[in-house]
Design an enzyme around this catalytic site. Structure first.
Site, PDB file in Angstrom:
ATOM      1  N   THR A 152     111.902  40.097  70.970  1.00 41.38           N
ATOM      2  CA  THR A 152     110.576  39.910  71.562  1.00 41.38           C
ATOM      3  C   THR A 152     109.507  40.201  70.514  1.00 41.38           C
ATOM      4  O   THR A 152     108.495  39.503  70.413  1.00 41.38           O
ATOM      5  CB  THR A 152     110.403  40.835  72.776  1.00 41.38           C
ATOM      6  OG1 THR A 152     111.459  40.574  73.711  1.00 41.38           O
ATOM      7  CG2 THR A 152     109.067  40.607  73.452  1.00 41.38           C
ATOM      8  N   ARG A 190     116.820  40.971  77.518  1.00 43.00           N
ATOM      9  CA  ARG A 190     118.228  40.948  77.909  1.00 43.00           C
ATOM     10  C   ARG A 190     118.926  42.212  77.430  1.00 43.00           C
ATOM     11  O   ARG A 190     118.495  42.857  76.471  1.00 43.00           O
ATOM     12  CB  ARG A 190     118.944  39.709  77.354  1.00 43.00           C
ATOM     13  CG  ARG A 190     118.367  38.400  77.878  1.00 43.00           C
ATOM     14  CD  ARG A 190     119.310  37.235  77.676  1.00 43.00           C
ATOM     15  NE  ARG A 190     120.498  37.296  78.513  1.00 43.00           N
ATOM     16  CZ  ARG A 190     120.529  36.949  79.801  1.00 43.00           C
ATOM     17  NH1 ARG A 190     119.434  36.538  80.417  1.00 43.00           N
ATOM     18  NH2 ARG A 190     121.664  37.016  80.483  1.00 43.00           N
ATOM     19  N   THR A 191     120.006  42.530  78.115  1.00 38.03           N
ATOM     20  CA  THR A 191     120.864  43.651  77.746  1.00 38.03           C
ATOM     21  C   THR A 191     122.208  43.098  77.305  1.00 38.03           C
ATOM     22  O   THR A 191     122.839  42.325  78.029  1.00 38.03           O
ATOM     23  CB  THR A 191     121.050  44.611  78.930  1.00 38.03           C
ATOM     24  OG1 THR A 191     119.793  45.229  79.224  1.00 38.03           O
ATOM     25  CG2 THR A 191     122.073  45.688  78.611  1.00 38.03           C
ATOM     26  N   ASP A 208     114.990  41.929  62.543  1.00 39.62           N
ATOM     27  CA  ASP A 208     115.534  41.728  63.890  1.00 39.62           C
ATOM     28  C   ASP A 208     114.575  40.841  64.676  1.00 39.62           C
ATOM     29  O   ASP A 208     113.463  41.239  65.012  1.00 39.62           O
ATOM     30  CB  ASP A 208     115.721  43.076  64.585  1.00 39.62           C
ATOM     31  CG  ASP A 208     116.541  42.960  65.871  1.00 39.62           C
ATOM     32  OD1 ASP A 208     116.651  41.839  66.414  1.00 39.62           O
ATOM     33  OD2 ASP A 208     117.065  43.984  66.333  1.00 39.62           O
ATOM     34  N   GLY A 212     112.339  53.148  67.447  1.00 37.08           N
ATOM     35  CA  GLY A 212     113.184  52.492  68.434  1.00 37.08           C
ATOM     36  C   GLY A 212     114.655  52.694  68.112  1.00 37.08           C
ATOM     37  O   GLY A 212     115.076  52.563  66.957  1.00 37.08           O
ATOM     38  N   ASN A 224     114.112  44.183  75.660  1.00 35.54           N
ATOM     39  CA  ASN A 224     113.086  43.923  76.669  1.00 35.54           C
ATOM     40  C   ASN A 224     113.469  42.780  77.599  1.00 35.54           C
ATOM     41  O   ASN A 224     113.199  42.839  78.797  1.00 35.54           O
ATOM     42  CB  ASN A 224     111.755  43.601  75.983  1.00 35.54           C
ATOM     43  CG  ASN A 224     111.121  44.820  75.358  1.00 35.54           C
ATOM     44  OD1 ASN A 224     110.677  45.722  76.047  1.00 35.54           O
ATOM     45  ND2 ASN A 224     111.087  44.856  74.025  1.00 35.54           N
ATOM     46  N   ASP A 272     117.191  50.880  68.753  1.00 34.84           N
ATOM     47  CA  ASP A 272     117.838  49.685  68.222  1.00 34.84           C
ATOM     48  C   ASP A 272     117.610  49.555  66.721  1.00 34.84           C
ATOM     49  O   ASP A 272     118.493  49.103  65.978  1.00 34.84           O
ATOM     50  CB  ASP A 272     117.345  48.437  68.948  1.00 34.84           C
ATOM     51  CG  ASP A 272     115.829  48.259  68.885  1.00 34.84           C
ATOM     52  OD1 ASP A 272     115.099  49.265  68.751  1.00 34.84           O
ATOM     53  OD2 ASP A 272     115.368  47.105  68.991  1.00 34.84           O
ATOM     54  N   ARG A 273     116.455  50.004  66.262  1.00 30.13           N
ATOM     55  CA  ARG A 273     116.146  49.940  64.835  1.00 30.13           C
ATOM     56  C   ARG A 273     117.021  50.917  64.055  1.00 30.13           C
ATOM     57  O   ARG A 273     117.461  50.624  62.935  1.00 30.13           O
ATOM     58  CB  ARG A 273     114.660  50.219  64.620  1.00 30.13           C
ATOM     59  CG  ARG A 273     113.761  49.251  65.389  1.00 30.13           C
ATOM     60  CD  ARG A 273     112.293  49.601  65.279  1.00 30.13           C
ATOM     61  NE  ARG A 273     111.786  49.282  63.945  1.00 30.13           N
ATOM     62  CZ  ARG A 273     110.546  49.547  63.550  1.00 30.13           C
ATOM     63  NH1 ARG A 273     109.709  50.167  64.367  1.00 30.13           N
ATOM     64  NH2 ARG A 273     110.153  49.216  62.335  1.00 30.13           N
TER      65      ARG A 273
END
Length: 245
Positions: free
Chosen positions: A121, A14-15, A118, A96, A12, A98-99
């Protein structure tokens, strides 16, 4: 620099991007996620050459930007992407990406059963069963989200830079906020872990933390937790390896 993979973890705020071989991360860059457009993507990729890209994203608009720039070179991690683990979850499409990357990295690099924490945010807890299935997790507000909200919703409480407090009894407003943030947040983390253990089989559970605040928060906890700051990127690397088989 030339590499097999470009790995992209869109959060959310940074990339994170990395070039990687099948075995290791080679180089890293990052940029803000808000306002990401094709020009910004091309600029941050300048000088990098790669054969394929693997992306996980919690921001659909940013994922679409990368999709437009990279086209067919990019694999976007989803619940049905081969990742070396199964998914046993009622609505797998809602997990998600990323999860899922974290769970894949946990399985391949640290072991199962296990829990990934993790610190982003939001702080997420993701559980991997002993038979290598993602089975669910917990989502709670991230530490900075909580302290920023405290500042935004009150007239007198300041915004603070988070770090380890010197003592539990704050002798200024800032010290009091830091004590509440660190001690209270660790209490929440431990409470969630205790509740998860009651629902997992008896025996050792691998605990791995990643994300911006993972190091200093877990360092103050009694329970040993491995910190792996590149866990999500390693998960994407492993997904790339499976896609190449």
């Amino acid at each position: 620099m030339n590499a097999e993979y470009l790995l992209i973890d869109v959060g959310n705020g940074r990339t994170k991007l990395a070039l990687a071989s099948p075995e290791a991360l080679l180089d890293r860059r990052d940029c803000p996620t808000p306002g990401l457009d094709p020009g910004a993507v091309r600029a941050i990729l300048n000088g990098w050459d790669f054969r394929r890209a693997v992306l996980c994203s919690v921001v659909p608009a940013a994922a679409a930007v990368f999709r437009g720039v990279l086209g067919e070179k990019m694999t976007e991690l989803r619940h049905d992407t081969p990742m070396g683990i199964g998914v046993r979850y009622p609505c797998p499409e809602s997990i998600g990406a990323d999860r899922l990357a974290n769970a894949a990295a946990l399985a391949h690099l640290h072991g199962a059963p296990g829990v990934v924490i993790d610190f982003g945010t939001a702080v997420t807890f993701d559980i991997l069963s002993a038979d290598l299935h993602y089975i669910g997790g917990v989502i709670a507000p991230g530490l900075r989200l909580m302290t920023d909200y405290l500042h935004e919703r009150t007239a007198l409480l300041p915004k603070v830079e988070l770090h380890e407090p010197e003592c539990a009894i704050g002798r200024s407003t800032v010290q009091a906020i830091l004590a509440g943030a660190a001690i209270g947040y660790r209490g929440m983390i431990q409470g969630i872990l205790d509740a998860l253990r009651k629902e997992l089989p008896q025996g050792p559970v691998h605990l791995v933390a990643t994300g911006g605040d993972a190091g200093w928060i877990t360092a103050g906890m009694a329970e040993p937790i491995i910190v792996d700051p590149d866990l999500t990127l390693h998960g994407l690397r492993l997904v790339g390896n499976l896609a190449a088989v």
